[in-house]
Design a protein around this motif. Structure first.
Motif, PDB file in Angstrom:
ATOM      1  N   GLN A  96     -36.539 -58.490  -1.235  1.00 24.90           N
ATOM      2  CA  GLN A  96     -35.826 -57.545  -2.077  1.00 24.90           C
ATOM      3  C   GLN A  96     -36.073 -56.150  -1.527  1.00 24.90           C
ATOM      4  O   GLN A  96     -37.220 -55.710  -1.412  1.00 24.90           O
TER       5      GLN A  96
ATOM      6  N   ASN B 244     -32.390 -52.846  -4.789  1.00 26.45           N
ATOM      7  CA  ASN B 244     -31.895 -53.884  -5.688  1.00 26.45           C
ATOM      8  C   ASN B 244     -31.020 -54.901  -4.961  1.00 26.45           C
ATOM      9  O   ASN B 244     -30.220 -55.595  -5.600  1.00 26.45           O
ATOM     10  N   GLN B 245     -31.161 -54.966  -3.635  1.00 29.44           N
ATOM     11  CA  GLN B 245     -30.442 -55.953  -2.838  1.00 29.44           C
ATOM     12  C   GLN B 245     -31.405 -57.065  -2.435  1.00 29.44           C
ATOM     13  O   GLN B 245     -32.593 -56.825  -2.254  1.00 29.44           O
ATOM     14  N   PHE B 246     -30.885 -58.255  -2.266  1.00 31.35           N
ATOM     15  CA  PHE B 246     -31.695 -59.410  -1.908  1.00 31.35           C
ATOM     16  C   PHE B 246     -31.144 -60.027  -0.631  1.00 31.35           C
ATOM     17  O   PHE B 246     -29.930 -60.233  -0.508  1.00 31.35           O
TER      18      PHE B 246
END
Lengths: 114, 108
Positions: B91, B94-96
């Motif tokens: 992570q 807020n991106q995975f």
């Protein structure tokens, strides 16, 4: 143990049609996610949802896609005007209080576009 | 560009033969590194979360470690039921980002 449930398990749709994929996240979780996995490729993040709005989205999540939490239990992904390349496994996930908590995944919906 | 790379792509072990899986990452602002197990036809199943370099987590035959550039999943004395694909995800903000996974086969 609580689990994330997704329906249907397999959806076959004609190209150009709209499709809605449904998910029931774990009941006390606050963050909700959609991912897709094209056959043989890596899992890709689409969107995260918190407090009834999108908190983050990837470049994949364009105007063709939308998400909604229509009631207190369901979380849906709508794909408008489907394309052949939308064929993939779509996973829903949810996590507890904070966005960097472990995500619990459903078993996915296999979407086949003809 | 943020990236996650897992190696090897596939690993065959004899039952009891210990080994390690690698996940290297180049992301800015790491907020967490996650290990998942995925069985055929199923969604990823959570194993571990690591948040900072030096952190270690252990569960049964599995142990996960984290440095500033990579994570290892050590499997000690594996059993056939450990056969699965092991996924690493990071992570950043807020991106995975997921790696392509390591397909582990444990032979009795």
């Amino acid at each position: 143990e609580p689990e994330v449930t997704q329906t249907p398990s397999h959806q076959v749709t004609q190209m150009g049609q709209e499709v809605i994929l449904r998910c029931v996240p774990i009941s006390n979780h606050l963050y909700f996610y959609w991912y897709r996995q094209i056959l043989g490729q890596k899992v890709e993040f689409l969107v995260s949802f918190y407090n009834n709005e999108i908190s983050e989205k990837s470049e994949i999540f364009d105007d063709q896609f939308s998400v909604e939490r229509p009631d207190g239990s369901n979380f849906t992904l709508k794909i408008r005007s489907t394309k052949l390349e939308d064929s993939a496994m779509y996973f829903c996930a949810s996590s507890d209080k904070y966005s960097n908590q472990p995500q619990h995944f459903g078993d996915g919906t296999r979407l086949s576009i003809l | 560009e943020d990236q996650v790379t897992q190696s090897p792509e596939a690993l065959r072990l004899q039952e009891g033969e210990s080994s390690s899986l690698n996940c290297s990452y180049t992301v800015s602002g790491l907020r967490g590194l996650f290990w998942y197990r995925q069985d055929p036809g199923k969604g990823p199943e959570f194993l571990f979360t690591l948040y900072s370099a030096g952190e270690e987590k252990e569960k049964e035959r599995l142990k996960a470690t984290l440095t500033k550039k990579e994570s290892f999943l050590h499997i000690t004395a594996p059993k056939p039921e450990d056969s699965a694909t092991y996924l690493c995800a990071v992570q950043a903000g807020n991106q995975f980002y997921f790696g392509t996974g390591t397909s582990l086969t444990v032979i009795p």
